[in-house]
Design a protein around this motif. Structure first.
Motif, PDB file in Angstrom:
ATOM      1  N   LEU A 188       0.771  -1.406   0.097  1.00 37.35           N
ATOM      2  CA  LEU A 188      -0.036  -0.043  -0.096  1.00 37.35           C
ATOM      3  C   LEU A 188       0.790   1.231  -0.006  1.00 37.35           C
ATOM      4  O   LEU A 188       0.719   2.238  -0.882  1.00 37.35           O
ATOM      5  N   LEU A 189       1.841   1.202   0.858  1.00 36.53           N
ATOM      6  CA  LEU A 189       2.698   2.589   0.904  1.00 36.53           C
ATOM      7  C   LEU A 189       3.678   2.602  -0.526  1.00 36.53           C
ATOM      8  O   LEU A 189       3.800   3.811  -0.874  1.00 36.53           O
ATOM      9  N   ALA A 190       4.113   1.638  -0.881  1.00 38.88           N
ATOM     10  CA  ALA A 190       4.657   1.682  -2.290  1.00 38.88           C
ATOM     11  C   ALA A 190       3.782   2.259  -3.405  1.00 38.88           C
ATOM     12  O   ALA A 190       4.119   3.266  -4.059  1.00 38.88           O
ATOM     13  N   GLU A 191       2.487   1.819  -3.142  1.00 39.33           N
ATOM     14  CA  GLU A 191       1.727   2.547  -4.209  1.00 39.33           C
ATOM     15  C   GLU A 191       1.474   3.859  -3.962  1.00 39.33           C
ATOM     16  O   GLU A 191       1.197   4.561  -5.033  1.00 39.33           O
ATOM     17  N   ASN A 244       4.207 -10.047  -3.560  1.00 40.58           N
ATOM     18  CA  ASN A 244       2.906  -8.594  -3.610  1.00 40.58           C
ATOM     19  C   ASN A 244       3.781  -7.200  -3.910  1.00 40.58           C
ATOM     20  O   ASN A 244       3.278  -6.519  -4.696  1.00 40.58           O
ATOM     21  N   THR A 245       4.782  -6.935  -3.212  1.00 38.45           N
ATOM     22  CA  THR A 245       5.442  -5.769  -3.275  1.00 38.45           C
ATOM     23  C   THR A 245       6.023  -5.714  -4.633  1.00 38.45           C
ATOM     24  O   THR A 245       5.804  -4.447  -5.232  1.00 38.45           O
ATOM     25  N   GLU A 246       6.633  -6.640  -5.152  1.00 39.77           N
ATOM     26  CA  GLU A 246       7.339  -6.492  -6.644  1.00 39.77           C
ATOM     27  C   GLU A 246       6.169  -6.351  -7.650  1.00 39.77           C
ATOM     28  O   GLU A 246       6.499  -5.298  -8.509  1.00 39.77           O
ATOM     29  N   THR A 271       2.870  -0.194 -10.939  1.00 42.43           N
ATOM     30  CA  THR A 271       2.602   1.205 -10.684  1.00 42.43           C
ATOM     31  C   THR A 271       3.693   2.061 -11.283  1.00 42.43           C
ATOM     32  O   THR A 271       3.729   3.386 -10.978  1.00 42.43           O
ATOM     33  N   GLY A 272       4.756   1.413 -11.951  1.00 40.31           N
ATOM     34  CA  GLY A 272       5.512   2.174 -12.727  1.00 40.31           C
ATOM     35  C   GLY A 272       7.029   2.520 -11.832  1.00 40.31           C
ATOM     36  O   GLY A 272       7.633   3.340 -12.170  1.00 40.31           O
ATOM     37  N   GLY A 273       7.046   1.725 -10.845  1.00 39.24           N
ATOM     38  CA  GLY A 273       8.285   2.098  -9.937  1.00 39.24           C
ATOM     39  C   GLY A 273       9.512   0.864 -10.398  1.00 39.24           C
ATOM     40  O   GLY A 273       9.265   0.030 -11.150  1.00 39.24           O
ATOM     41  N   VAL A 274      10.320   0.851  -9.443  1.00 41.15           N
ATOM     42  CA  VAL A 274      11.525  -0.221  -9.576  1.00 41.15           C
ATOM     43  C   VAL A 274      11.721  -0.713  -8.310  1.00 41.15           C
ATOM     44  O   VAL A 274      12.085  -0.337  -7.358  1.00 41.15           O
ATOM     45  N   PRO A 275      11.408  -2.011  -8.148  1.00 39.01           N
ATOM     46  CA  PRO A 275      11.669  -2.758  -6.805  1.00 39.01           C
ATOM     47  C   PRO A 275      13.178  -3.256  -6.770  1.00 39.01           C
ATOM     48  O   PRO A 275      13.624  -3.523  -7.584  1.00 39.01           O
ATOM     49  N   VAL A 276      13.700  -2.747  -5.392  1.00 38.82           N
ATOM     50  CA  VAL A 276      15.032  -3.408  -5.272  1.00 38.82           C
ATOM     51  C   VAL A 276      14.915  -3.939  -3.894  1.00 38.82           C
ATOM     52  O   VAL A 276      14.539  -3.562  -3.021  1.00 38.82           O
ATOM     53  N   MET A 277      15.483  -5.214  -3.924  1.00 37.31           N
ATOM     54  CA  MET A 277      15.545  -6.080  -2.536  1.00 37.31           C
ATOM     55  C   MET A 277      16.819  -5.687  -1.871  1.00 37.31           C
ATOM     56  O   MET A 277      17.654  -5.610  -2.530  1.00 37.31           O
ATOM     57  N   GLY A 324      10.460  -0.660   2.913  1.00 33.93           N
ATOM     58  CA  GLY A 324       9.335  -1.323   3.748  1.00 33.93           C
ATOM     59  C   GLY A 324       9.765  -2.686   4.239  1.00 33.93           C
ATOM     60  O   GLY A 324      10.023  -3.623   3.421  1.00 33.93           O
ATOM     61  N   GLU A 325       9.659  -3.034   5.601  1.00 36.49           N
ATOM     62  CA  GLU A 325       9.957  -4.391   5.790  1.00 36.49           C
ATOM     63  C   GLU A 325       8.696  -5.000   6.449  1.00 36.49           C
ATOM     64  O   GLU A 325       7.582  -4.294   6.961  1.00 36.49           O
ATOM     65  N   MET A 326       8.232  -6.229   6.459  1.00 39.27           N
ATOM     66  CA  MET A 326       7.039  -6.801   6.959  1.00 39.27           C
ATOM     67  C   MET A 326       6.927  -6.708   8.271  1.00 39.27           C
ATOM     68  O   MET A 326       5.975  -6.966   8.786  1.00 39.27           O
TER      69      MET A 326
END
Length: 457
Positions: free
Chosen positions: A268-271, A291-293, A299-305, A326-328
């Motif tokens: 939700l916060l990423a969105e 889910n996060t990825e 939503t047009g972002g870049v996920p980084v682990m 964000g951490e779970m």
């Protein structure tokens, strides 16, 4: 005298008397100021009855090593984070034991720019100096001491994350758990009223009380959630929010009083951020990821682990110029907040998202839970964690599409994945499992892995 066993991997935390006392606090102040060659340090303390005495001993140690001290009074940890970079001082220390038992206390330490001080970034050296140096009477001029409030600037910063014009009528239950959050909730309420924001805050356990008459505030424990959930029901609220003792984590409940797992809040916060800052980088931890990825990518972002843990997340955010991490486990980090974690910014952003999406929180989250169901983190106390993890690896590695060692082991398959991590501090293995829209498969695989893990002897 305390034993210095209060020094942990990421902070200072111990039982009062035998692990932490005012003499140890004084020595920590002396060592911290010397280690950083600090000229000015901000300090604060939570509501615990022991916090003021420990803080004053810490202050004396800092001053006796020549550092000026700005005492912010009773604060949450993030107020110290904010003040450290906002005031441009050399460091900050919060006296807090967060959600630990009532006979514990501790400290969270940062250096300039609110960069973390943990084991290998200074904490071990501060311990060595605190233990070894013979601190006799201080020669030279002690540092100055003053009390100051940065509450107004801090509240202004919090309000900068949301657009008041997008907020529609909402009713929120807010539960400070008699911890340090109450004064911030009161200040936010005043802003809402003065700006005619149509959001009502229903406050429970809002008064700070170091005896914790309703129990230590730790909403991560299911038995500590009833008061918030019941109040959501009683008042017909749109959302419930509860904090831990130093309010660097917040926990959300939907309009039915149902607790929302932290994993789905990250999405939700990423969105929320990507609607405001398209193309931004978002940091997440390896325990639960799909889910996060998906949300970040769609939503047009870049996920980084990044590896789990605040020091790793903050370092990676700086390297990537990421807007949010964000951490779970309910730690949420923000670039514009000195890359630090906050328990106040998340619920404000979710509130705004509820208003923008015009859907209740249960609907927003239900879609994601159905798409990527997970039982949440499951801990197993084992006599030989490494051998147990190897049993699981032997059983599944041949079928895995991908094996990742960013943090513990993560194995991915067509329609499910899991992560296994050993605790740094105890013989515990932590398991996280998720599937692609298949609750039965997720439960089956969780049971399989737990059975393998727990095959002792």
């Amino acid at each position: 005298m305390g034993s210095f066993n209060c020094f942990k991997a990421y902070d200072i935390r111990g039982r009062l008397g035998d692990e932490l006392d005012e003499d140890v606090a004084y020595r920590i102040g002396r060592a911290y100021a010397r280690y950083l060659n600090a000229r000015a340090v901000v300090v604060g303390g939570d509501v615990r009855l022991s916090s003021e005495g420990l803080k004053q001993a810490l202050v004396q140690g800092l001053r006796d090593s020549g550092a000026d001290v700005i005492d912010l009074g009773m604060t949450g940890t993030e107020e110290i984070y904010f003040a450290t970079w906002f005031l441009g001082v050399d460091g900050g220390i919060e006296v807090t034991a967060s959600h630990n038992p009532i006979d514990y206390n501790g400290m969270k330490l940062v250096r300039s720019g609110s960069r973390p001080i943990s084991g290998d970034t200074g904490l071990n050296e501060i311990r060595r100096m605190a233990e070894m140096i013979d601190y006799g009477p201080q020669a030279g001029i002690p540092g100055l001491y003053r009390q100051e409030s940065i509450l107004s600037a801090y509240i202004d910063h919090l309000m900068s994350y949301i657009d008041f014009s997008k907020l529609t009528p909402k009713k929120l239950v807010v539960n400070a758990g008699n911890g340090a959050a109450g004064h911030v909730i009161n200040a936010i309420e005043k802003v809402f009223i003065s700006q005619r924001v149509p959001v009502q805050l229903i406050k429970i356990h809002n008064e700070p009380d170091g005896t914790f008459p309703h129990g230590i505030p730790n909403p991560l424990l299911p038995e500590n959630r009833a008061d918030t959930a019941n109040a959501v029901h009683a008042y017909g609220a749109d959302m419930g929010i509860a904090w831990d003792g130093d309010f660097d984590r917040c926990f959300l409940f939907d309009q039915h009083g149902e607790f929302i797992e932290g994993y789905y809040i990250v999405g939700l916060l990423a969105e929320s951020f990507l609607l405001k800052k398209p193309g931004a980088r978002i940091i997440y931890d390896p325990r639960l990821t799909w889910n996060t990825e998906e949300i970040v990518t769609q939503t047009g972002g870049v996920p980084v682990m990044s590896k789990t843990g605040h020091a790793f997340i903050k370092e990676r955010m700086r390297a990537e110029d990421a807007v949010y991490g964000g951490e779970m486990s309910a730690h949420h980090y923000f670039r514009d907040f000195g890359y630090c974690d906050s328990g106040m910014i998340p619920w404000l952003l979710v509130l705004e998202l509820l208003c923008v999406r015009k859907q209740p929180l249960s609907t927003l989250v239900a879609e994601r839970i159905a798409r990527y169901p997970s039982p949440g983190e499951i801990n197993s106390h084992l006599s030989d964690p490494q051998q147990a993890i190897q049993r699981v690896l032997d059983a599944y590695s041949g079928q895995a599409l991908n094996i990742d060692y960013t943090d513990g082991i993560s194995l991915s398959f067509d329609d499910w994945r899991f992560n296994l991590r050993s605790s740094n501090t105890e013989p515990v293995v932590r398991l996280n499992v998720e599937s692609r829209a298949d609750e039965v498969l997720m439960q089956q695989k969780t049971a399989e892995i737990l059975s393998l893990l727990r095959q002792e002897g």
